[in-house]
Each structure stands twice: as C-alpha cells, then as structure tokens.
Design a protein around this motif. Structure first.
Motif, PDB file in Angstrom:
ATOM      1  N   ASP A  81     -10.937   2.841   0.593  1.00  0.00           N
ATOM      2  CA  ASP A  81     -10.062   1.645   1.182  1.00  0.00           C
ATOM      3  C   ASP A  81     -10.148   1.357   2.730  1.00  0.00           C
ATOM      4  O   ASP A  81      -9.929   0.289   3.259  1.00  0.00           O
ATOM      5  CB  ASP A  81      -8.559   2.340   1.086  1.00  0.00           C
ATOM      6  CG  ASP A  81      -8.274   2.409  -0.770  1.00  0.00           C
ATOM      7  OD1 ASP A  81      -9.220   1.573  -1.393  1.00  0.00           O
ATOM      8  OD2 ASP A  81      -7.241   2.712  -1.032  1.00  0.00           O
ATOM      9  N   GLU A 101      -3.488   4.989   5.079  1.00  0.00           N
ATOM     10  CA  GLU A 101      -4.455   5.869   4.399  1.00  0.00           C
ATOM     11  C   GLU A 101      -3.929   7.177   4.520  1.00  0.00           C
ATOM     12  O   GLU A 101      -3.819   8.225   3.736  1.00  0.00           O
ATOM     13  CB  GLU A 101      -5.779   5.817   4.520  1.00  0.00           C
ATOM     14  CG  GLU A 101      -6.577   4.640   4.234  1.00  0.00           C
ATOM     15  CD  GLU A 101      -6.243   4.167   2.499  1.00  0.00           C
ATOM     16  OE1 GLU A 101      -6.284   5.192   1.982  1.00  0.00           O
ATOM     17  OE2 GLU A 101      -5.746   3.137   2.420  1.00  0.00           O
ATOM     18  N   ASP A 143     -10.999  -1.964   4.398  1.00  0.00           N
ATOM     19  CA  ASP A 143     -10.096  -2.571   5.558  1.00  0.00           C
ATOM     20  C   ASP A 143     -11.053  -3.111   6.484  1.00  0.00           C
ATOM     21  O   ASP A 143     -10.764  -4.335   7.158  1.00  0.00           O
ATOM     22  CB  ASP A 143      -9.005  -1.617   5.987  1.00  0.00           C
ATOM     23  CG  ASP A 143      -8.093  -1.079   5.085  1.00  0.00           C
ATOM     24  OD1 ASP A 143      -8.172  -1.846   3.977  1.00  0.00           O
ATOM     25  OD2 ASP A 143      -7.564  -0.149   5.137  1.00  0.00           O
ATOM     26  N   THR A 190       0.913  -1.417  -0.002  1.00  0.00           N
ATOM     27  CA  THR A 190      -0.077  -0.002   0.088  1.00  0.00           C
ATOM     28  C   THR A 190       0.887   1.195   0.130  1.00  0.00           C
ATOM     29  O   THR A 190       0.314   2.472  -0.285  1.00  0.00           O
ATOM     30  CB  THR A 190      -1.077   0.110   1.065  1.00  0.00           C
ATOM     31  OG1 THR A 190      -0.086  -0.216   2.299  1.00  0.00           O
ATOM     32  CG2 THR A 190      -1.993  -0.889   1.176  1.00  0.00           C
ATOM     33  N   GLU A 225      -7.903   7.159   0.410  1.00  0.00           N
ATOM     34  CA  GLU A 225      -9.530   6.851   0.262  1.00  0.00           C
ATOM     35  C   GLU A 225      -9.986   6.366   1.279  1.00  0.00           C
ATOM     36  O   GLU A 225      -9.780   5.280   1.763  1.00  0.00           O
ATOM     37  CB  GLU A 225      -9.660   5.915  -1.025  1.00  0.00           C
ATOM     38  CG  GLU A 225      -8.840   6.493  -2.360  1.00  0.00           C
ATOM     39  CD  GLU A 225      -9.237   5.622  -3.451  1.00  0.00           C
ATOM     40  OE1 GLU A 225     -10.202   4.777  -3.366  1.00  0.00           O
ATOM     41  OE2 GLU A 225      -8.376   5.620  -4.397  1.00  0.00           O
ATOM     42  N   HIS A 254      -7.847  -4.706  -0.500  1.00  0.00           N
ATOM     43  CA  HIS A 254      -7.902  -4.329   0.754  1.00  0.00           C
ATOM     44  C   HIS A 254      -8.664  -5.077   1.577  1.00  0.00           C
ATOM     45  O   HIS A 254      -8.100  -5.458   2.860  1.00  0.00           O
ATOM     46  CB  HIS A 254      -8.575  -2.907   1.004  1.00  0.00           C
ATOM     47  CG  HIS A 254      -7.659  -1.772   0.513  1.00  0.00           C
ATOM     48  ND1 HIS A 254      -6.814  -0.892   1.490  1.00  0.00           N
ATOM     49  CD2 HIS A 254      -7.373  -1.143  -0.510  1.00  0.00           C
ATOM     50  CE1 HIS A 254      -6.016  -0.354   0.659  1.00  0.00           C
ATOM     51  NE2 HIS A 254      -6.307  -0.283  -0.446  1.00  0.00           N
ATOM     52  N   ASP A 299      -9.459  -3.019  -6.129  1.00  0.00           N
ATOM     53  CA  ASP A 299      -8.602  -2.701  -5.326  1.00  0.00           C
ATOM     54  C   ASP A 299      -9.274  -2.578  -4.008  1.00  0.00           C
ATOM     55  O   ASP A 299      -8.560  -3.111  -2.804  1.00  0.00           O
ATOM     56  CB  ASP A 299      -8.320  -0.941  -5.607  1.00  0.00           C
ATOM     57  CG  ASP A 299      -7.665  -0.323  -4.429  1.00  0.00           C
ATOM     58  OD1 ASP A 299      -6.505  -0.810  -4.398  1.00  0.00           O
ATOM     59  OD2 ASP A 299      -8.225   0.653  -3.899  1.00  0.00           O
ATOM     60  N   LYS A 300     -10.610  -2.488  -3.843  1.00  0.00           N
ATOM     61  CA  LYS A 300     -11.282  -2.704  -2.526  1.00  0.00           C
ATOM     62  C   LYS A 300     -11.386  -4.067  -2.065  1.00  0.00           C
ATOM     63  O   LYS A 300     -11.230  -4.381  -0.786  1.00  0.00           O
ATOM     64  CB  LYS A 300     -12.803  -1.967  -2.818  1.00  0.00           C
ATOM     65  CG  LYS A 300     -12.724  -0.435  -3.320  1.00  0.00           C
ATOM     66  CD  LYS A 300     -12.041   0.346  -2.301  1.00  0.00           C
ATOM     67  CE  LYS A 300     -12.098   1.856  -2.702  1.00  0.00           C
ATOM     68  NZ  LYS A 300     -11.035   2.443  -3.454  1.00  0.00           N
TER      69      LYS A 300
END
Length: 113
Positions: free
Chosen positions: A88, A74, A92, A21, A85, A40, A36-37
């Motif tokens: 993100d 982040e 998490d 990250t 973001e 995560h 991407d999400k």
C-alpha cells in the motif's frame, strides 16, 4: 484554481483518504473496478495533483509530506482493525510520483518561456 481552493481541495482529499483507509474494512460494500493498490495510487495521485499544478515549487515539501502521511496511515491501520501493508505504501509512492509529474512539466515549461 486559486491557491486557497487548491489548499482546501488537498485537505479535503487528505481527510477522504483518512476516512477511507481508517474505516473498518468492507464498510461500504461497493464493488470497485480497481484493485486496492490501484485505489491507493489514484488517491495519492489526486492528493498531490492540485497543489503540484498550481504551485510547482510546493512539490519539494508536498511529496515527502504526502508519503509520510501514507506511512502514518499504514502505522495506524492495525489499531483500527485493518492491516498495514508495504504494498500500500509503495502504491501511495507511485501515485505521488504520477501526481507530481504535471507540476514538474508545468514548472519546466515556465522556465523555458
């Protein structure tokens, strides 16, 4: 798994998450089958899973620490050329919630026995 192995595994996963990250975006050029999400969520699920399974009582401190870790990442990302973001951080948190479920189930079954 012994406590030592799960602790080392958790630390290795935390370092891998930091590397992934906080590295420059698009570094590996590997196409991932996940968004991407999803990545995560998967990463943070895997982060908490070993300790939540072997030491369910650790969930009380593990989940908040993992979430704070995600938040710290982040906050740092804009300083390494990446964007921070909220999505993100939400992913998490979802991953953490999914990752602690097996530990919660194990703890509940342990009390019922």
């Amino acid at each position: 798994m012994t406590q030592r192995i799960t602790t080392v595994l958790t630390l290795a996963l935390a370092l891998t998450i930091a590397w992934g990250t906080l590295s420059p975006p698009g570094g590996a050029g590997i196409p991932w089958p996940l968004s991407d999400k999803q990545i995560h969520a998967l990463a943070f699920c895997l982060l908490v899973l070993p300790l939540s399974l072997t030491r369910p009582a650790s969930i009380r401190w593990l989940a908040p620490c993992a979430f704070a870790y995600g938040a710290a990442i982040e906050l740092i990302q804009p300083f390494v050329g990446r964007s921070a973001e909220w999505g993100d951080l939400l992913a998490d948190g979802i991953g953490i919630a999914i990752g602690i479920v097996p530990g919660l189930i194990r703890a509940r079954l342990g009390r019922a026995a």
